[in-house]
Design an enzyme around this catalytic site. Structure first.
Site, short mmCIF file in Angstrom:
data_model
loop_
_atom_site.label_atom_id
_atom_site.label_comp_id
_atom_site.label_asym_id
_atom_site.label_seq_id
_atom_site.Cartn_x
_atom_site.Cartn_y
_atom_site.Cartn_z
CB SER A 1 20.25 -12.55 6.47
OG SER A 1 20.23 -11.39 7.29
CG PHE B 1 25.17 -8.86 -1.22
CD1 PHE B 1 25.67 -9.59 -2.29
CD2 PHE B 1 25.03 -9.52 0.00
CE1 PHE B 1 26.01 -10.94 -2.16
CE2 PHE B 1 25.36 -10.87 0.14
CZ PHE B 1 25.85 -11.56 -0.95
CB CYS C 1 17.25 -16.25 -1.72
SG CYS C 1 16.11 -15.76 -3.01
CE LYS D 1 19.70 -0.07 3.88
NZ LYS D 1 21.05 -0.56 3.44
CD GLU E 1 25.26 -2.28 3.97
OE1 GLU E 1 24.11 -2.12 3.51
OE2 GLU E 1 25.53 -3.11 4.86
CD GLU F 1 21.03 -17.86 3.21
OE1 GLU F 1 20.95 -17.04 4.13
OE2 GLU F 1 20.43 -17.73 2.13
P1 NAD Z 1 21.36 -8.70 5.04
O1 NAD Z 1 20.22 -9.20 5.84
O2 NAD Z 1 22.69 -8.62 5.69
O3 NAD Z 1 21.06 -7.19 4.52
C1 NAD Z 1 19.87 -6.88 3.84
C2 NAD Z 1 19.58 -5.41 4.04
O4 NAD Z 1 19.37 -5.14 5.43
C3 NAD Z 1 20.70 -4.48 3.60
O5 NAD Z 1 20.14 -3.36 2.99
C4 NAD Z 1 21.40 -4.10 4.90
O6 NAD Z 1 21.95 -2.81 4.89
C5 NAD Z 1 20.28 -4.18 5.92
N1 NAD Z 1 20.71 -4.65 7.23
C6 NAD Z 1 21.78 -5.45 7.53
N2 NAD Z 1 21.81 -5.73 8.86
C7 NAD Z 1 20.74 -5.10 9.40
C8 NAD Z 1 20.22 -5.02 10.73
N3 NAD Z 1 20.80 -5.64 11.75
N4 NAD Z 1 19.10 -4.30 10.93
C9 NAD Z 1 18.48 -3.67 9.91
N5 NAD Z 1 18.93 -3.72 8.63
C10 NAD Z 1 20.05 -4.42 8.38
O7 NAD Z 1 21.42 -9.56 3.71
P2 NAD Z 1 22.52 -9.54 2.56
O8 NAD Z 1 23.77 -10.17 3.10
O9 NAD Z 1 22.60 -8.21 1.92
O10 NAD Z 1 21.85 -10.51 1.48
C11 NAD Z 1 21.95 -11.91 1.51
C12 NAD Z 1 20.77 -12.54 2.22
O11 NAD Z 1 19.55 -12.16 1.57
C13 NAD Z 1 20.79 -14.06 2.17
O12 NAD Z 1 20.39 -14.55 3.42
C14 NAD Z 1 19.77 -14.41 1.10
O13 NAD Z 1 19.19 -15.68 1.22
C15 NAD Z 1 18.76 -13.33 1.34
N6 NAD Z 1 17.91 -13.13 0.18
C16 NAD Z 1 16.64 -13.62 0.26
C17 NAD Z 1 15.79 -13.50 -0.84
C18 NAD Z 1 14.40 -14.06 -0.78
O14 NAD Z 1 13.67 -13.85 -1.73
N7 NAD Z 1 13.98 -14.74 0.26
C19 NAD Z 1 16.24 -12.87 -2.01
C20 NAD Z 1 17.54 -12.36 -2.05
C21 NAD Z 1 18.37 -12.50 -0.93
#
Ligand code: NAD
Length: 488
Positions: A230, A153, A285, A177, A180, A379
């Site tokens: 994450s 997000f 991140c 994808k 949401e 985090e």
């Molecule tokens: P998230 O992991 O909750 O969701 C990321 C994506 O995965 C979304 O599209 C979501 O719909 C999907 N998703 C969620 N739970 C899932 C599951 N159990 N199985 C499969 N798909 C699932 O992350 P978020 O809250 O949207 O974003 C924040 C996180 O992203 C933070 O941890 C941040 O550090 C990380 N991030 C990392 C980088 C990087 O370059 N390393 C960059 C941006 C964000």
């Protein structure tokens, strides 16, 4: 807006919006003021099949378009992004909660990756070598097929733009994808790509949550997966995709440590540390999350607190993504206080006049934290900086090295020797010297280490090209005899 007259943003399939009537609807709320701003359908199995089939069909033609022609679409896309940058920045502000300026900055960063991708014809492998008398070897680079990108997000435009231009420029058909929580920007990017002349089906967007991600990864038509989100989910996506023999690169979360030593420039350090920790409401991140103050750094710490107090919530930083996120972040601050740590600047309960239903958390500094404390390890993903004090730089490096993540680490110093000492020892993929958000600029690639990334290589730069393509090695023997013995 009521649920009866919700504006539904469809999936983007075969170049057009798709809103199947039977699908579950996911409502989208603006974290700025809690208003219901729209909704998206959650992709059913039928929609997933339809999107992948359209992408497979599009891939047949798109993969055969010469790379020099494919990048012409990217040039036009760049112009369209620049033309619509205000509109896109406002859309990001609305659905994500960050400020309009931060929305604009992420589009500009996405455009840098796009600029890199427009150079694909110049960096495409061209090596052709005579390996023995009359025998030559050459590389040919091929796209993979229909590829999947799953995004978080926190950067509705920039993170998708890490992968879209390179994957598409390399000749793949691309399924995104979207998150949401911020699904609309991804669809708007699709409309602009279509306007730029991208053939229908080369870029698709599907909405949904975990089930949609899993069905997409499992779909036999998807050949490669990139993920950003994450760590827990990154690891699960990596394991699921690789178990199926697919190529996967999954970027995870972070806990970035910044180290301040006594010879650091107070002015530069204070402004930079605060921008890193509090910018985008700490939801980057690459954001600073732990500050390790080495030795007598009190005058610098005082400046950091002063800078932090200058931040106006709702003007300099926006909201966090949701009320659930606000409750989670404030929970960390409260538990740190209960553990006896001093909350030097307290962002709990922040509100913005006229937007009382928004999900705001103010900048927060927690002082005197011990390594191993919850707020120093988890985090938090909010505007919260935990300060650890050490006597020596080696102690600071040991603390940084012990954290399981490895996205970014930074040092603030005026000594080149100290900077080098730290850079060589930091256990992170991206290191900053007097830079708190050390995102490499193109053509350098983006990617962390350890639990911040699962898979090989980085997501942008030449590693991105390598990830989205496969190499063929052609060995050719030219001899007069072969010319006589035709096809022998
Ligand atoms: P998230 O992991 O909750 O969701 C990321 C994506 O995965 C979304 O599209 C979501 O719909 C999907 N998703 C969620 N739970 C899932 C599951 N159990 N199985 C499969 N798909 C699932 O992350 P978020 O809250 O949207 O974003 C924040 C996180 O992203 C933070 O941890 C941040 O550090 C990380 N991030 C990392 C980088 C990087 O370059 N390393 C960059 C941006 C964000």
């Amino acid at each position: 807006m009521t649920t009866t007259n919700l504006a539904i943003t469809g999936h983007f399939v075969a170049g057009v919006p798709l809103v199947p009537t039977h699908e579950e609807i996911i409502e989208v709320y603006s974290p700025l003021d809690g208003a219901l701003i729209g909704a998206v359908p959650s992709a059913s199995v039928g929609t997933i099949h339809q999107a992948v089939a359209a992408a497979q069909k599009a891939f047949q033609a798109w993969s055969k378009v010469p790379v020099k022609e494919r990048v012409q679409v990217l040039f036009r896309f760049k112009s369209l992004l620049e033309k619509h940058i205000d509109e896109l920045s406002r859309l990001i502000h609305l659905e994500n909660g960050k400020t309009v300026a931060e929305g604009r900055a992420e589009i500009e960063k996405g455009i840098e990756v796009l600029e890199f991708a427009t150079s694909l014809p110049q960096i495409w492998d061209q090596q052709n070598l005579e390996v023995s008398n009359g025998v030559s070897c050459q590389y040919e680079r091929y796209p993979l097929g229909v590829v999947l990108s799953i995004v978080p997000f926190n950067f509705p435009a920039m993170v998708p733009m890490w992968t879209i231009p390179i994957a598409i420029g390399c000749g793949n058909a691309f399924v995104l994808k979207a998150s949401e929580q911020v699904p609309m920007t991804a669809v708007r990017l699709g409309e602009l790509l279509a306007e730029a002349g991208l053939p229908a089906g080369v870029y698709s967007v599907l909405h949904g949550r975990r089930e949609v991600v899993e069905q997409l990864i499992d779909h036999p038509g998807i050949v490669a997966v990139s993920f950003v989100g994450s760590t827990k989910v990154a690891k699960a996506v990596y394991q699921r995709g690789t178990a199926l023999g697919k190529r996967v690169l999954a970027l995870g979360g972070a806990k970035n440590h910044l180290v301040v030593v006594p010879d650091a420039d107070p002015e530069i350090t204070a402004k930079n540390v605060v921008a890193s920790a509090m910018g985008a409401a700490g939801q980057r991140c690459m954001a600073a999350s732990v500050l390790i103050a080495v030795g007598d750094t009190q005058p610098i710490m005082d400046r950091i607190v002063e800078e932090t107090r200058k931040i106006t919530v709702g003007k300099d930083i926006g909201s966090v993504i949701s009320h659930a996120a606000k409750a989670r972040i404030e929970g960390y601050i409260t538990r740190a206080e209960e553990a006896g740590y001093k909350i030097l600047v307290d962002g709990r309960g922040a509100t913005v006049a006229g937007k009382e239903s928004g999900a705001y958390v103010g900048p927060t500094i927690i002082e005197g934290v011990l390594p191993g404390a919850e707020c120093a390890c988890d985090e938090i993903f909010g505007p919260v900086l935990s300060v650890i004090r050490t006597n020596t730089l080696d102690e600071a490096i040991a603390i940084e090295n012990a954290n399981p993540y490895g996205n970014a680490a930074a040092i603030y110093t005026t000594s080149g020797a100290v900077a080098r000492y730290f850079s060589e020892r930091a256990n992170a993929g991206m290191v900053g010297v007097n830079i708190g958000v050390p995102v490499p600029r193109e053509p350098f690639s983006f990617g962390g280490w350890n639990d911040s990334k699962f898979g090989h290589g980085d997501i942008t730069g030449m590693d991105g090209v390598r990830f989205w393509t496969k190499l063929k090695k052609i060995t050719t023997k030219w001899t007069a005899e072969a010319a006589k013995n035709w096809m022998s």
